[in-house]
Write a protein that holds these residues in place. Structure first.
Motif, mmCIF file in Angstrom:
data_model
loop_
_atom_site.group_PDB
_atom_site.id
_atom_site.type_symbol
_atom_site.label_atom_id
_atom_site.label_comp_id
_atom_site.label_asym_id
_atom_site.label_seq_id
_atom_site.Cartn_x
_atom_site.Cartn_y
_atom_site.Cartn_z
ATOM 1 N N VAL A 81 -13.378 17.785 -14.736
ATOM 2 C CA VAL A 81 -14.289 16.443 -14.419
ATOM 3 C C VAL A 81 -15.579 16.782 -13.836
ATOM 4 O O VAL A 81 -16.509 16.307 -13.975
ATOM 5 C CB VAL A 81 -13.487 15.835 -13.154
ATOM 6 N N ASN B 103 0.846 -1.073 0.092
ATOM 7 C CA ASN B 103 -0.108 0.018 -0.089
ATOM 8 C C ASN B 103 0.834 1.263 -0.271
ATOM 9 O O ASN B 103 0.693 2.040 -0.796
ATOM 10 C CB ASN B 103 -0.743 0.047 1.207
ATOM 11 N N HIS C 70 3.545 6.819 -5.324
ATOM 12 C CA HIS C 70 3.415 7.241 -6.527
ATOM 13 C C HIS C 70 2.136 8.070 -6.996
ATOM 14 O O HIS C 70 1.959 8.529 -7.981
ATOM 15 C CB HIS C 70 3.804 6.025 -7.651
ATOM 16 N N GLU C 71 1.238 7.787 -6.073
ATOM 17 C CA GLU C 71 -0.240 8.352 -6.422
ATOM 18 C C GLU C 71 -0.335 9.607 -6.183
ATOM 19 O O GLU C 71 0.414 10.232 -5.127
ATOM 20 C CB GLU C 71 -1.152 7.568 -5.424
ATOM 21 N N TRP C 72 -0.669 10.344 -7.041
ATOM 22 C CA TRP C 72 -0.834 11.815 -6.684
ATOM 23 C C TRP C 72 -2.000 12.066 -5.571
ATOM 24 O O TRP C 72 -2.861 11.360 -5.372
ATOM 25 C CB TRP C 72 -1.822 12.487 -7.906
ATOM 26 N N PRO C 73 -1.670 12.996 -4.733
ATOM 27 C CA PRO C 73 -2.719 13.046 -3.613
ATOM 28 C C PRO C 73 -4.033 13.481 -3.966
ATOM 29 O O PRO C 73 -4.575 13.989 -5.258
ATOM 30 C CB PRO C 73 -1.915 14.589 -2.976
ATOM 31 N N LEU C 74 -4.882 13.149 -3.206
ATOM 32 C CA LEU C 74 -6.287 13.312 -3.165
ATOM 33 C C LEU C 74 -6.804 14.805 -2.703
ATOM 34 O O LEU C 74 -6.415 15.323 -1.811
ATOM 35 C CB LEU C 74 -6.989 12.375 -2.428
ATOM 36 N N ALA D 130 2.368 1.743 -3.230
ATOM 37 C CA ALA D 130 1.392 2.269 -4.305
ATOM 38 C C ALA D 130 1.106 3.947 -3.983
ATOM 39 O O ALA D 130 1.147 4.915 -4.992
ATOM 40 C CB ALA D 130 0.140 1.630 -4.156
ATOM 41 N N GLN D 131 0.963 4.185 -2.571
ATOM 42 C CA GLN D 131 0.573 5.552 -2.310
ATOM 43 C C GLN D 131 1.990 6.506 -2.635
ATOM 44 O O GLN D 131 1.554 7.732 -3.048
ATOM 45 C CB GLN D 131 0.548 5.784 -0.798
ATOM 46 N N SER E 159 -14.353 14.224 -5.463
ATOM 47 C CA SER E 159 -12.682 14.368 -5.244
ATOM 48 C C SER E 159 -12.050 14.059 -6.517
ATOM 49 O O SER E 159 -12.469 13.338 -7.337
ATOM 50 C CB SER E 159 -12.489 13.431 -4.085
ATOM 51 N N LEU E 160 -10.874 14.012 -6.556
ATOM 52 C CA LEU E 160 -9.905 13.768 -7.475
ATOM 53 C C LEU E 160 -8.357 13.622 -6.966
ATOM 54 O O LEU E 160 -8.136 14.250 -6.087
ATOM 55 C CB LEU E 160 -9.986 14.784 -8.884
ATOM 56 N N HIS E 161 -7.469 13.155 -8.019
ATOM 57 C CA HIS E 161 -6.063 13.077 -7.479
ATOM 58 C C HIS E 161 -5.526 14.064 -8.516
ATOM 59 O O HIS E 161 -5.795 14.012 -9.737
ATOM 60 C CB HIS E 161 -5.722 11.785 -8.004
ATOM 61 N N ALA F 209 -1.291 16.442 -8.772
ATOM 62 C CA ALA F 209 0.020 16.502 -8.185
ATOM 63 C C ALA F 209 0.151 17.774 -7.510
ATOM 64 O O ALA F 209 0.883 17.889 -6.313
ATOM 65 C CB ALA F 209 1.038 16.348 -9.539
ATOM 66 N N ASP F 210 -0.715 18.886 -7.827
ATOM 67 C CA ASP F 210 -0.549 20.240 -7.152
ATOM 68 C C ASP F 210 -1.799 20.987 -7.197
ATOM 69 O O ASP F 210 -2.821 20.556 -7.945
ATOM 70 C CB ASP F 210 0.619 21.080 -7.669
ATOM 71 N N MET G 274 -3.017 22.187 -10.883
ATOM 72 C CA MET G 274 -3.378 20.972 -11.731
ATOM 73 C C MET G 274 -4.825 20.620 -10.803
ATOM 74 O O MET G 274 -5.722 20.254 -11.765
ATOM 75 C CB MET G 274 -2.603 19.812 -11.563
#
Lengths: 337, 107
Positions: free
Chosen positions: B54, B10, B16-20, B13-14, B38-40, B42-43, B46
């Motif tokens: 979305v 986990n 590399h994942e863009w924050p939520l 995986a986290q 919600s969405l992922h 990077a900053d 974005m």
């Protein structure tokens, strides 16, 4: 669309409850279901409910994402600028639907990467309908009319699903989905009523190819759908597969007549006593074959999806690196000040 | 305490994942911003751009708020009764608790 997940999963047994706290929590959960109350993300829920939802929601999301591929094929080859703009908007909607659903899935404690990994490694399924090829422009219209039509019928009951984040995503999706069916039917009407003989033949051919797979989208017959009772109790499913399928057939026959196409089923006829159309038997061998990975396009679709993910890796990494650099710079400036 | 295999997977995986991020949209001037999903990203920049793509494809809003999901402080559902049930017996906080003579009219 795409509620196949629970039907194609093996029947699961409930895990025994362990301690007194869980008994109380389970009672509250059951009472909420009895009152048709919603379950929210942080509320206690049985592990089996959570697992079923993760499977259902993630596979629904995968279906939206993979569903972009057959139609995306035609964006650069749409016959007019108007149709191209419409198709682009529709495919963008499918991406949006996938994102709403992944977000709903994440509220259950699974990560986006875990869900994507399950798709890419073939552990998770997506709707079998997207494993059929889109051979002509008429396929794009027929997908809107039949595939999205079947999807809408499947999805509307999910707006009342007991799991609130899923229900909220479905409300948004259903609101957007009706444009999808109408644009498809509109494209077909144009070809049938203003087109050439060859274009009409193309619409008929696409209808012939998509009709049976569309009926399969509602999932196996009720007597072969082992998890239906549990899903009904949980409000994940509201109307049985066969009932929805019949509703879809009844609605579609008249639409086909107005369009001027025939449906490829010699046994399709009105049954006065049932107040419904009788229809021929569905080839479930084909359904299970496609679900099992042996459809016309299974390998191609998954490979395209995996390639897209891998090709995008450097972009995802670069965006993160950029974000880290900006954050470090901002911190540095604060320190200097 | 050692991390289980799943925890390690986990965490990997986290990383590399863009924050939520949580997205709030104001449908039109005069209305509140309302949580819509919600969405992922990077900053923040974005996140705003993606929120537009979305959640406002059909003119659903004229303004968007974004906040990192891990920055939200939320009440625990287990505390629901403790936090909110005491208000149940404070009916005198509602105007309908007071019976006034009809001659008073609307008050």
């Amino acid at each position: 669309m795409y509620t196949q997940a629970m039907d194609t999963a093996p029947k699961e047994e409930r895990v025994a409850i362990r301690n007194a706290d869980e008994v109380v929590a389970e009672q509250a959960f059951e009472a909420a279901l009895d009152n048709e109350d919603f379950i929210e993300a942080k509320d206690w829920m049985p592990e089996h409910y959570r697992k079923t939802l993760v499977r259902q929601i993630s596979q629904h999301a995968h279906s939206e994402i993979v569903g972009m591929l057959p139609e995306g094929n035609w964006i650069t080859r749409a016959p007019t600028l108007k149709r191209k703009a419409i198709l682009l908007a529709k495919v963008q909607d499918e991406a949006g639907h996938g994102l709403y659903l992944y977000a709903a899935g994440e509220t259950l404690g699974t990560s986006r990467d875990q869900m994507l990994d399950a798709l890419h490694t073939g552990k998770a399924k997506y709707s079998s309908i997207f494993n059929y090829p889109t051979l002509t422009w008429a396929d794009v219209g027929v997908i809107g009319w039949l595939v999205d039509g079947a999807a809408i019928m499947n999805q509307i009951p999910l707006c009342r699903c007991s799991y609130a984040p899923y229900a909220r995503a479905m409300v948004r999706i259903c609101r957007e989905e009706s444009f999808h069916q109408r644009q498809g039917y509109d494209a077909l009407l144009t070809m049938m009523h203003k087109g050439t003989e060859a274009q009409r033949a193309m619409v008929q051919d696409a209808t012939n190819r998509w009709w049976w797979p569309s009926l399969m989208m509602f999932g196996p017959p009720d007597d072969q759908s082992p998890n239906t009772a549990q899903s009904m109790r949980w409000g994940i499913k509201r109307i049985s597969n066969d009932e929805l399928r019949q509703k879809f057939v009844n609605a579609t026959v008249e639409q086909a007549r107005i369009l001027g196409v025939s449906l490829p089923d010699p046994d399709l006829k009105w049954n006065e006593s049932r107040g419904s159309y009788d229809f021929g038997s569905i080839d479930w061998t084909e359904f299970w074959q496609v679900v099992g990975g042996d459809g016309p396009c299974n390998k191609e679709r998954l490979a395209e999806r995996v390639d897209a993910w891998n090709d995008g890796e450097w972009v995802r990494e670069a965006a993160l690196a950029h974000a880290r650099k900006q954050a470090a710079r901002a911190a540095g400036m604060q320190q200097a000040a | 305490m050692t991390a289980s295999k799943t925890d390690i997977a986990n965490a990997k995986a986290q990383a590399h994942e863009w924050p939520l991020w949580e997205v709030f949209v104001r449908p039109k001037a005069g209305l509140d911003h309302k949580h819509c999903g919600s969405l992922h990203a990077a900053d923040p920049k974005m996140a705003l751009q993606l929120a537009r793509e979305v959640y406002t494809r059909r003119q659903e809003g004229i303004s968007v708020w974004i906040v990192r999901s891990d920055q939200i402080v939320a009440s625990d559902p287990a505390d629901k009764a403790m936090l909110f049930d005491p208000m149940e017996d404070k009916v005198y906080r509602h105007p309908t608790f007071y019976e006034l003579p009809p001659e008073v009219g609307h008050m």
